[in-house]
Design a protein around this motif. Structure first.
Motif, PDB file in Angstrom:
ATOM      1  N   LEU A   1       0.829  -1.204   0.000  1.00 31.87           N
ATOM      2  CA  LEU A   1       0.000   0.000   0.000  1.00 31.87           C
ATOM      3  C   LEU A   1       0.860   1.249   0.000  1.00 31.87           C
ATOM      4  O   LEU A   1       0.540   2.240  -0.665  1.00 31.87           O
ATOM      5  N   ASP A   2       1.980   1.206   0.719  1.00 31.64           N
ATOM      6  CA  ASP A   2       2.908   2.338   0.711  1.00 31.64           C
ATOM      7  C   ASP A   2       3.472   2.573  -0.687  1.00 31.64           C
ATOM      8  O   ASP A   2       3.640   3.723  -1.120  1.00 31.64           O
ATOM      9  N   ALA A   3       3.771   1.483  -1.404  1.00 24.82           N
ATOM     10  CA  ALA A   3       4.317   1.614  -2.758  1.00 24.82           C
ATOM     11  C   ALA A   3       3.300   2.262  -3.698  1.00 24.82           C
ATOM     12  O   ALA A   3       3.663   3.098  -4.538  1.00 24.82           O
ATOM     13  N   LEU A   4       2.023   1.879  -3.565  1.00 28.92           N
ATOM     14  CA  LEU A   4       0.979   2.488  -4.391  1.00 28.92           C
ATOM     15  C   LEU A   4       0.854   3.976  -4.090  1.00 28.92           C
ATOM     16  O   LEU A   4       0.798   4.807  -5.010  1.00 28.92           O
ATOM     17  N   ARG A   5       0.797   4.324  -2.823  1.00 29.11           N
ATOM     18  CA  ARG A   5       0.670   5.730  -2.433  1.00 29.11           C
ATOM     19  C   ARG A   5       1.869   6.549  -2.899  1.00 29.11           C
ATOM     20  O   ARG A   5       1.729   7.653  -3.425  1.00 29.11           O
ATOM     21  N   ALA A   6       3.066   5.994  -2.699  1.00 27.85           N
ATOM     22  CA  ALA A   6       4.277   6.734  -3.039  1.00 27.85           C
ATOM     23  C   ALA A   6       4.376   6.986  -4.539  1.00 27.85           C
ATOM     24  O   ALA A   6       4.767   8.075  -4.967  1.00 27.85           O
TER      25      ALA A   6
ATOM     26  N   SER B   1      -6.397  -0.209 -11.743  1.00 29.61           N
ATOM     27  CA  SER B   1      -6.877  -1.484 -11.217  1.00 29.61           C
ATOM     28  C   SER B   1      -7.856  -2.096 -12.197  1.00 29.61           C
ATOM     29  O   SER B   1      -8.494  -1.405 -12.994  1.00 29.61           O
ATOM     30  N   VAL B   2      -7.957  -3.405 -12.117  1.00 27.37           N
ATOM     31  CA  VAL B   2      -8.923  -4.168 -12.894  1.00 27.37           C
ATOM     32  C   VAL B   2      -9.789  -4.935 -11.910  1.00 27.37           C
ATOM     33  O   VAL B   2      -9.279  -5.563 -10.978  1.00 27.37           O
ATOM     34  N   CYS B   3     -11.109  -4.834 -12.074  1.00 30.12           N
ATOM     35  CA  CYS B   3     -12.034  -5.616 -11.264  1.00 30.12           C
ATOM     36  C   CYS B   3     -11.831  -5.329  -9.768  1.00 30.12           C
ATOM     37  O   CYS B   3     -11.747  -4.177  -9.353  1.00 30.12           O
ATOM     38  N   ALA B   4     -11.740  -6.360  -8.953  1.00 30.24           N
ATOM     39  CA  ALA B   4     -11.623  -6.195  -7.510  1.00 30.24           C
ATOM     40  C   ALA B   4     -10.314  -5.555  -7.091  1.00 30.24           C
ATOM     41  O   ALA B   4     -10.146  -5.194  -5.928  1.00 30.24           O
ATOM     42  N   GLY B   5      -9.381  -5.390  -8.021  1.00 27.82           N
ATOM     43  CA  GLY B   5      -8.136  -4.709  -7.702  1.00 27.82           C
ATOM     44  C   GLY B   5      -8.349  -3.298  -7.187  1.00 27.82           C
ATOM     45  O   GLY B   5      -7.458  -2.717  -6.553  1.00 27.82           O
TER      46      GLY B   5
ATOM     47  N   LEU C   1      -6.456  -0.123  -4.215  1.00 28.11           N
ATOM     48  CA  LEU C   1      -6.335   1.333  -4.318  1.00 28.11           C
ATOM     49  C   LEU C   1      -7.127   2.010  -3.213  1.00 28.11           C
ATOM     50  O   LEU C   1      -6.702   3.034  -2.668  1.00 28.11           O
ATOM     51  N   GLY C   2      -8.288   1.415  -2.859  1.00 27.10           N
ATOM     52  CA  GLY C   2      -9.082   1.967  -1.774  1.00 27.10           C
ATOM     53  C   GLY C   2      -8.345   1.896  -0.454  1.00 27.10           C
ATOM     54  O   GLY C   2      -8.336   2.845   0.332  1.00 27.10           O
ATOM     55  N   ARG C   3      -7.701   0.762  -0.174  1.00 26.51           N
ATOM     56  CA  ARG C   3      -6.962   0.616   1.078  1.00 26.51           C
ATOM     57  C   ARG C   3      -5.785   1.579   1.155  1.00 26.51           C
ATOM     58  O   ARG C   3      -5.378   1.983   2.243  1.00 26.51           O
ATOM     59  N   ALA C   4      -5.243   1.924  -0.008  1.00 23.42           N
ATOM     60  CA  ALA C   4      -4.135   2.874  -0.039  1.00 23.42           C
ATOM     61  C   ALA C   4      -4.622   4.317   0.072  1.00 23.42           C
ATOM     62  O   ALA C   4      -3.802   5.234   0.095  1.00 23.42           O
ATOM     63  N   GLY C   5      -5.945   4.520   0.116  1.00 23.90           N
ATOM     64  CA  GLY C   5      -6.505   5.856   0.225  1.00 23.90           C
ATOM     65  C   GLY C   5      -6.581   6.601  -1.090  1.00 23.90           C
ATOM     66  O   GLY C   5      -6.920   7.795  -1.117  1.00 23.90           O
ATOM     67  N   LEU C   6      -6.326   5.914  -2.205  1.00 21.09           N
ATOM     68  CA  LEU C   6      -6.272   6.581  -3.501  1.00 21.09           C
ATOM     69  C   LEU C   6      -7.639   6.765  -4.137  1.00 21.09           C
ATOM     70  O   LEU C   6      -7.759   7.458  -5.151  1.00 21.09           O
ATOM     71  N   LEU C   7      -8.680   6.157  -3.567  1.00 23.82           N
ATOM     72  CA  LEU C   7     -10.033   6.344  -4.102  1.00 23.82           C
ATOM     73  C   LEU C   7     -10.791   7.454  -3.386  1.00 23.82           C
ATOM     74  O   LEU C   7     -11.856   7.857  -3.846  1.00 23.82           O
ATOM     75  N   ASP C   8     -10.265   7.959  -2.303  1.00 20.28           N
ATOM     76  CA  ASP C   8     -10.973   8.986  -1.530  1.00 20.28           C
ATOM     77  C   ASP C   8     -11.183  10.241  -2.373  1.00 20.28           C
ATOM     78  O   ASP C   8     -10.219  10.833  -2.895  1.00 20.28           O
TER      79      ASP C   8
ATOM     80  N   ASP D   1      -7.547  11.868 -11.919  1.00 25.23           N
ATOM     81  CA  ASP D   1      -6.289  12.297 -11.298  1.00 25.23           C
ATOM     82  C   ASP D   1      -5.281  11.156 -11.214  1.00 25.23           C
ATOM     83  O   ASP D   1      -4.740  10.848 -10.159  1.00 25.23           O
ATOM     84  N   ARG D   2      -5.023  10.517 -12.353  1.00 28.80           N
ATOM     85  CA  ARG D   2      -4.031   9.434 -12.457  1.00 28.80           C
ATOM     86  C   ARG D   2      -4.389   8.204 -11.630  1.00 28.80           C
ATOM     87  O   ARG D   2      -3.526   7.386 -11.323  1.00 28.80           O
ATOM     88  N   VAL D   3      -5.672   8.065 -11.304  1.00 34.90           N
ATOM     89  CA  VAL D   3      -6.186   6.839 -10.690  1.00 34.90           C
ATOM     90  C   VAL D   3      -7.231   6.284 -11.650  1.00 34.90           C
ATOM     91  O   VAL D   3      -8.266   6.908 -11.885  1.00 34.90           O
ATOM     92  N   ILE D   4      -6.951   5.114 -12.216  1.00 35.27           N
ATOM     93  CA  ILE D   4      -7.794   4.545 -13.269  1.00 35.27           C
ATOM     94  C   ILE D   4      -8.295   3.183 -12.804  1.00 35.27           C
ATOM     95  O   ILE D   4      -7.505   2.344 -12.366  1.00 35.27           O
ATOM     96  N   THR D   5      -9.597   2.985 -12.882  1.00 35.06           N
ATOM     97  CA  THR D   5     -10.188   1.724 -12.437  1.00 35.06           C
ATOM     98  C   THR D   5     -11.079   1.178 -13.545  1.00 35.06           C
ATOM     99  O   THR D   5     -11.706   1.944 -14.281  1.00 35.06           O
ATOM    100  N   SER D   6     -11.143  -0.139 -13.656  1.00 43.02           N
ATOM    101  CA  SER D   6     -12.002  -0.741 -14.677  1.00 43.02           C
ATOM    102  C   SER D   6     -12.932  -1.763 -14.063  1.00 43.02           C
ATOM    103  O   SER D   6     -12.702  -2.256 -12.962  1.00 43.02           O
ATOM    104  N   ALA D   7     -13.974  -2.095 -14.811  1.00 41.85           N
ATOM    105  CA  ALA D   7     -15.062  -2.908 -14.275  1.00 41.85           C
ATOM    106  C   ALA D   7     -14.685  -4.373 -14.080  1.00 41.85           C
ATOM    107  O   ALA D   7     -15.296  -5.065 -13.275  1.00 41.85           O
TER     108      ALA D   7
END
Length: 303
Positions: free
Chosen positions: A89-94, A104-108, A112-119, A152-158
């Motif tokens: 999670l630190d690596a994703l945030r950093a 992320s793809v699907c449940a991935g 991103l949510g746990r890293a706080g990037l979806l807030d 904002d450079r956070v991309i999620t797919s279904a």
């Protein structure tokens, strides 16, 4: 060289991983260098389909131009498992904090949510776990019934095959829609769009077919839309007669080759005008000898 790092977790879905990886690998084969890496918290991951996959434990050095992709994993109606460690999670945030892109793809999306990037950002995930994702991350704006979202450079797919759409979108953003269309054609998939937005590109809008003759003709028109291009020349270049090309082209795209070229010119001219160019200057830039033709085409579209 752009590095794409895939973060693998136990139970990862093969298509969530392989679809985007194939897109970037194909783009690399066309001269757009991508280096693919696979990282996990353990050296061997078993996929949801039972295939063991080897992964690196050490993260490569990443620049803001690089991308981290989190493929989805098998769920039982909850996106909250498996466990993902704090180091990941630190690596994703950093990476995002340094200006990098995470996807992320699907449940991935849960990672991103746990890293706080979806807030405070729009996101999506597989329809089976959308409600649970929204419950677990109430600050996220979960969008239903779309293929992918970008914020904002956070991309999620279904999920599942939509990871291919996400990767094609990233290729189009970085290298242009013509490259994305070429990759889609090589993979024999449709170049699709986000479900909540109109199609942004003429090139992609008219590439959702499997007629190879027409694709080859479009490759030529895409590269030379701002220059005179006669039908006999185009037909000879793809090795068919003029009538055959016209028939195939119209059936596959809904446009004649000339109308397709005009659509490309109009789209480019509108972009130039939107960035301050005069109509006359835009017309000359895209290949219209007479600016009145551009004015007529703009008028027809506005009518």
């Amino acid at each position: 060289m752009t590095r794409v790092v895939f973060l693998l977790v136990p139970g990862v879905h093969l298509l969530d991983l392989a679809g985007p990886a194939q897109v970037f690998s194909t783009a690399a084969g066309f001269g757009h260098p991508y280096a693919l890496s696979y990282v996990a918290e353990q050296p061997r991951i078993t996929t949801a389909q039972g295939l063991p996959v080897a992964a690196d434990l050490e993260w490569p050095s990443l620049s803001p131009e690089d991308l981290i992709v989190v493929p989805g994993w098998r769920t039982t109606g909850r996106p909250g498992s498996p466990g993902i460690g704090g180091t990941v999670l630190d690596a994703l945030r950093a990476h995002h904090a340094r200006g990098g892109t995470v996807a992320s793809v699907c449940a991935g999306a849960e990672a991103l949510g746990r890293a706080g990037l979806l807030d405070g950002r729009t996101c999506t995930t597989h329809h089976d776990v959308q409600e649970e994702l929204a419950r677990r991350h109430p600050k996220a704006v979960v969008v239903r019934d779309v293929l992918f979202t970008t914020d904002d450079r956070v991309i999620t797919s279904a999920g599942i095959a939509s990871g291919i759409d996400l990767a094609l979108h990233l290729v189009a953003v970085r290298h242009g829609p013509a490259v994305a269309a070429r990759v889609a054609r090589q993979m024999v998939v449709y170049a699709r769009r986000n479900g909540d937005q109109p199609q942004d590109s003429v090139m992609l809008r008219h590439r959702s077919h499997l007629d190879d003759v027409v694709h080859r003709a479009q490759d030529i028109v895409d590269a030379r839309f701002d220059r005179p291009l006669r039908l006999p020349e185009l037909a000879a270049a793809v090795g068919v007669g003029e009538r055959t090309l016209s028939r195939h082209f119209t059936r596959a795209t809904g446009l004649t080759p000339l109308r397709y070229q005009q659509a490309l010119r109009l789209e480019r001219a509108e972009h130039l005008i939107g960035h301050g160019a005069t109509v006359d200057a835009a017309a000359r830039s895209v290949g219209f000898e007479d600016p009145r033709m551009l004015r007529r085409l703009r008028g027809r579209r506005a009518a």
